[in-house]
Design a protein around this motif. Structure first.
Motif, mmCIF file in Angstrom:
data_model
loop_
_atom_site.group_PDB
_atom_site.id
_atom_site.type_symbol
_atom_site.label_atom_id
_atom_site.label_comp_id
_atom_site.label_asym_id
_atom_site.label_seq_id
_atom_site.Cartn_x
_atom_site.Cartn_y
_atom_site.Cartn_z
ATOM 1 N N TRP A 1 0.830 -1.241 -0.041
ATOM 2 C CA TRP A 1 0.106 -0.024 0.018
ATOM 3 C C TRP A 1 0.801 1.387 -0.076
ATOM 4 O O TRP A 1 1.953 1.073 0.502
ATOM 5 N N THR B 1 -4.801 9.182 1.897
ATOM 6 C CA THR B 1 -5.712 8.146 1.306
ATOM 7 C C THR B 1 -4.434 6.910 1.110
ATOM 8 O O THR B 1 -3.468 7.267 0.136
ATOM 9 N N ASN C 1 -3.901 0.703 -2.465
ATOM 10 C CA ASN C 1 -3.295 -0.596 -2.903
ATOM 11 C C ASN C 1 -2.440 -0.608 -4.051
ATOM 12 O O ASN C 1 -2.940 -0.092 -5.177
ATOM 13 N N MET D 1 -8.729 -0.027 -4.789
ATOM 14 C CA MET D 1 -8.938 -0.457 -3.322
ATOM 15 C C MET D 1 -8.156 0.864 -2.481
ATOM 16 O O MET D 1 -6.917 0.902 -2.909
ATOM 17 N N SER D 2 -8.914 1.390 -1.871
ATOM 18 C CA SER D 2 -8.400 2.573 -0.905
ATOM 19 C C SER D 2 -8.842 2.534 0.439
ATOM 20 O O SER D 2 -10.090 1.971 0.767
ATOM 21 N N SER D 3 -8.158 3.383 1.231
ATOM 22 C CA SER D 3 -8.451 3.682 2.606
ATOM 23 C C SER D 3 -8.277 4.996 3.058
ATOM 24 O O SER D 3 -7.224 5.311 3.395
ATOM 25 N N VAL E 1 -8.106 8.326 5.422
ATOM 26 C CA VAL E 1 -7.883 8.664 6.809
ATOM 27 C C VAL E 1 -8.264 10.223 6.844
ATOM 28 O O VAL E 1 -7.963 10.884 6.121
ATOM 29 N N ILE F 1 -16.800 2.424 8.425
ATOM 30 C CA ILE F 1 -16.220 1.399 8.418
ATOM 31 C C ILE F 1 -17.205 0.022 8.884
ATOM 32 O O ILE F 1 -17.333 -0.007 10.123
#
Length: 147
Positions: free
Chosen positions: A36, A56, A59, A65-67, A69, A91
């Motif tokens: 990541w 952010t 991946n 695909m991201s996550s 913050v 989430i």
């Protein structure tokens, strides 16, 4: 729910470890587990009480695909303490609306830093993966601090 607590000693003084958490260029260089990354242009950080921390994780193999913050600093003591709150209600299965992350930095001889990271409340079912992710990120941070 539990408190996720991770302690790590870095072979660098507190000032350098603190900067790694507050400087956008450094965050882009190490943050996120192996596989990541955090694009530099996604990072917005203002390390002061009431200031924001947003970025952010993406991946590397599948950029869809991201996550993200998006946190707000509640306490900041330069080179010693960063505390932030993040809304995590989006989430699935997290089990809380808000998570607090606390990063404490302590001197360790000779010229090293002990970091204590606490995230709470944290779902016990997610704690193992989170510890592994932080460990992987900190391995990348070790390399940055030695450069």
């Amino acid at each position: 729910m539990t408190d996720l607590v991770i302690t790590r000693v870095f072979d660098a003084p507190r000032e350098l470890v603190y900067r790694a958490f507050t400087d956008p260029d450094q965050i882009a260089a190490w943050f996120g587990p192996i596989g990541w990354s955090v694009p530099r242009d996604s990072i917005d950080i203002d390390a002061r009480p009431g200031g924001k921390q947003a970025f952010t994780m993406v991946n590397d193999d599948d950029p869809s695909m991201s996550s993200p913050v998006n946190a707000t600093f509640t306490e900041v003591i330069e080179n010693e303490l960063l505390v932030g709150e993040e809304n995590v209600s989006h989430i699935p299965d997290f089990g809380a609306d808000k998570m607090v992350m606390r990063i404490e930095l302590f001197d360790e001889p000779p010229g090293r830093t002990r970091l204590v990271l606490t995230q709470s409340p944290f779902p016990e079912a997610m704690a193992g993966g989170a510890k592994e992710g932080w460990g992987s990120s900190f391995t990348k941070l070790d390399k940055i601090l030695k450069a």
